[in-house]
Design a protein around this motif. Sequence first.
Motif, PDB file in Angstrom:
ATOM      1  N   PRO A  71      -3.346   0.548 -10.736  1.00 18.83           N
ATOM      2  CA  PRO A  71      -4.410   0.491 -11.507  1.00 18.83           C
ATOM      3  C   PRO A  71      -5.788   0.464 -10.843  1.00 18.83           C
ATOM      4  O   PRO A  71      -6.975   1.072 -11.190  1.00 18.83           O
ATOM      5  CB  PRO A  71      -4.345  -0.514 -12.525  1.00 18.83           C
ATOM      6  CG  PRO A  71      -2.972  -0.844 -12.455  1.00 18.83           C
ATOM      7  CD  PRO A  71      -2.391  -0.431 -11.181  1.00 18.83           C
ATOM      8  N   VAL A  72      -5.903  -0.306  -9.497  1.00 16.15           N
ATOM      9  CA  VAL A  72      -7.104  -0.298  -8.715  1.00 16.15           C
ATOM     10  C   VAL A  72      -7.564   0.871  -8.267  1.00 16.15           C
ATOM     11  O   VAL A  72      -8.665   1.345  -8.426  1.00 16.15           O
ATOM     12  CB  VAL A  72      -7.206  -1.370  -7.907  1.00 16.15           C
ATOM     13  CG1 VAL A  72      -8.221  -1.352  -6.784  1.00 16.15           C
ATOM     14  CG2 VAL A  72      -6.971  -2.761  -8.392  1.00 16.15           C
ATOM     15  N   THR A  73      -6.440   1.493  -7.680  1.00 15.04           N
ATOM     16  CA  THR A  73      -6.687   2.879  -7.151  1.00 15.04           C
ATOM     17  C   THR A  73      -7.306   3.916  -8.085  1.00 15.04           C
ATOM     18  O   THR A  73      -8.115   4.681  -7.876  1.00 15.04           O
ATOM     19  CB  THR A  73      -5.629   3.281  -6.325  1.00 15.04           C
ATOM     20  OG1 THR A  73      -5.291   2.476  -5.193  1.00 15.04           O
ATOM     21  CG2 THR A  73      -5.812   4.668  -5.658  1.00 15.04           C
ATOM     22  N   ARG A  74      -6.355   3.878  -9.386  1.00 14.33           N
ATOM     23  CA  ARG A  74      -6.725   4.882 -10.256  1.00 14.33           C
ATOM     24  C   ARG A  74      -8.180   4.691 -10.726  1.00 14.33           C
ATOM     25  O   ARG A  74      -8.687   5.757 -11.190  1.00 14.33           O
ATOM     26  CB  ARG A  74      -5.701   4.790 -11.521  1.00 14.33           C
ATOM     27  CG  ARG A  74      -5.837   5.839 -12.487  1.00 14.33           C
ATOM     28  CD  ARG A  74      -4.726   5.936 -13.453  1.00 14.33           C
ATOM     29  NE  ARG A  74      -4.649   6.864 -14.360  1.00 14.33           N
ATOM     30  CZ  ARG A  74      -3.618   7.148 -15.352  1.00 14.33           C
ATOM     31  NH1 ARG A  74      -2.519   6.559 -15.166  1.00 14.33           N
ATOM     32  NH2 ARG A  74      -3.773   8.213 -16.056  1.00 14.33           N
ATOM     33  N   ALA A  75      -8.566   3.337 -10.989  1.00 14.85           N
ATOM     34  CA  ALA A  75      -9.888   3.282 -11.595  1.00 14.85           C
ATOM     35  C   ALA A  75     -10.955   3.471 -10.406  1.00 14.85           C
ATOM     36  O   ALA A  75     -12.015   4.264 -10.901  1.00 14.85           O
ATOM     37  CB  ALA A  75     -10.230   1.757 -11.871  1.00 14.85           C
ATOM     38  N   ALA A  76     -10.590   3.463  -9.018  1.00 14.48           N
ATOM     39  CA  ALA A  76     -11.537   3.749  -8.040  1.00 14.48           C
ATOM     40  C   ALA A  76     -11.946   5.273  -8.123  1.00 14.48           C
ATOM     41  O   ALA A  76     -12.905   5.886  -7.782  1.00 14.48           O
ATOM     42  CB  ALA A  76     -11.261   3.405  -6.796  1.00 14.48           C
ATOM     43  N   GLY A  92     -11.476   7.240 -10.598  1.00 15.45           N
ATOM     44  CA  GLY A  92     -12.194   7.997 -11.612  1.00 15.45           C
ATOM     45  C   GLY A  92     -11.622   9.238 -12.126  1.00 15.45           C
ATOM     46  O   GLY A  92     -10.354   9.531 -11.889  1.00 15.45           O
ATOM     47  N   GLU A  93     -12.522   9.833 -12.496  1.00 15.27           N
ATOM     48  CA  GLU A  93     -12.029  11.661 -13.120  1.00 15.27           C
ATOM     49  C   GLU A  93     -11.511  12.262 -12.043  1.00 15.27           C
ATOM     50  O   GLU A  93     -12.364  12.534 -11.269  1.00 15.27           O
ATOM     51  CB  GLU A  93     -12.986  11.965 -14.090  1.00 15.27           C
ATOM     52  CG  GLU A  93     -12.743  13.348 -14.586  1.00 15.27           C
ATOM     53  CD  GLU A  93     -11.248  13.350 -15.507  1.00 15.27           C
ATOM     54  OE1 GLU A  93     -10.463  14.441 -15.178  1.00 15.27           O
ATOM     55  OE2 GLU A  93     -11.128  12.485 -16.103  1.00 15.27           O
ATOM     56  N   CYS A 119      -9.402   2.274  -0.909  1.00 19.41           N
ATOM     57  CA  CYS A 119      -9.035   0.962  -1.365  1.00 19.41           C
ATOM     58  C   CYS A 119      -8.039   0.526  -0.269  1.00 19.41           C
ATOM     59  O   CYS A 119      -7.017   1.053   0.328  1.00 19.41           O
ATOM     60  CB  CYS A 119      -8.137   1.383  -2.379  1.00 19.41           C
ATOM     61  SG  CYS A 119      -9.066   2.001  -3.866  1.00 19.41           S
ATOM     62  N   THR A 134     -12.908  -2.107  -2.143  1.00 22.61           N
ATOM     63  CA  THR A 134     -12.925  -0.421  -2.524  1.00 22.61           C
ATOM     64  C   THR A 134     -14.199  -0.041  -2.005  1.00 22.61           C
ATOM     65  O   THR A 134     -15.528  -0.814  -2.283  1.00 22.61           O
ATOM     66  CB  THR A 134     -12.752  -0.324  -4.034  1.00 22.61           C
ATOM     67  OG1 THR A 134     -11.582  -0.745  -4.306  1.00 22.61           O
ATOM     68  CG2 THR A 134     -12.955   1.217  -4.221  1.00 22.61           C
TER      69      THR A 134
END
Length: 265
Positions: free
Chosen positions: A38-43, A45-46, A150, A258
């Motif tokens: 999740p941290v990587t996915r949020a960093a 973004g789209e 990250c 990050t």
Amino acid sequence: MAVNEHNLAYWNRVTPIHAASSFYRTAEFRNGACVLDPVTRAALGEVGRKRLLHLQCHFGLDTLSIARLGASVTGLDFSPPAIGLARELAREAGLDARFFCADVLAPPASLGEFDIVFASWGAIYWIDDLEAWMRVASRALRPGGRFCLCEGHPALLMLDEATSDGPLTVRWPYSALEPQISVDVPDYADESTRSGRTEGYLHGLARILNAAIGAGLTIRAFDEGDRVPWKALSRLVKVDRDYWALPEGVPRIPLSFTLQAVRGA
């Protein structure tokens, strides 16, 4: 500089071990899951319709998970077994992905130009020339393209990873140009597997940030976190499916960071 043969031998040997371990969730990926943490996915973004380059992609689970989010992905790694497995997983999943086997500091000219260049969790520890690594990342970006890293925090990497109680103890330098040699350390994904000899490099935040700036990247955000997706210290405890953190009662220190930056025109 030539590829470090000790490190290459390690990554070649552990690739099938990692793929078979529960740590990497390969079976979940094969069943259609996106296994990006999740941290990587949020960093990130789209990423839909974005061209993304993943540096040091190992056997491609994160790269291919990003493809499932709609990106056009390219992975780069120096381990032939890892790249071979990444290509096999891409075929199995029916995902459009390219994978190149090469030294990250000497990437092939045919890589192309990207909207996002990305690396995560233990990538820069293996890099002796961080300035050159940042230049690779920057040159692979289109003007205005985004860089995302990250990583484990230098404060974490200083600590004695084997001590399970008592005060947090500094074992390693905060930042050092010479390699830090480890011998027969338990593998992070399978403790029954020993590393053999490996050589890593400890980069303080000043070196990391200045290397990015020197490569023509404009820093847009820097965040610190209290968890990492592997058991980096013996005393870390599992806090959810993806992360380990320090237990209650232990002084809090940053365990991860990050970095977000963009390439200038």
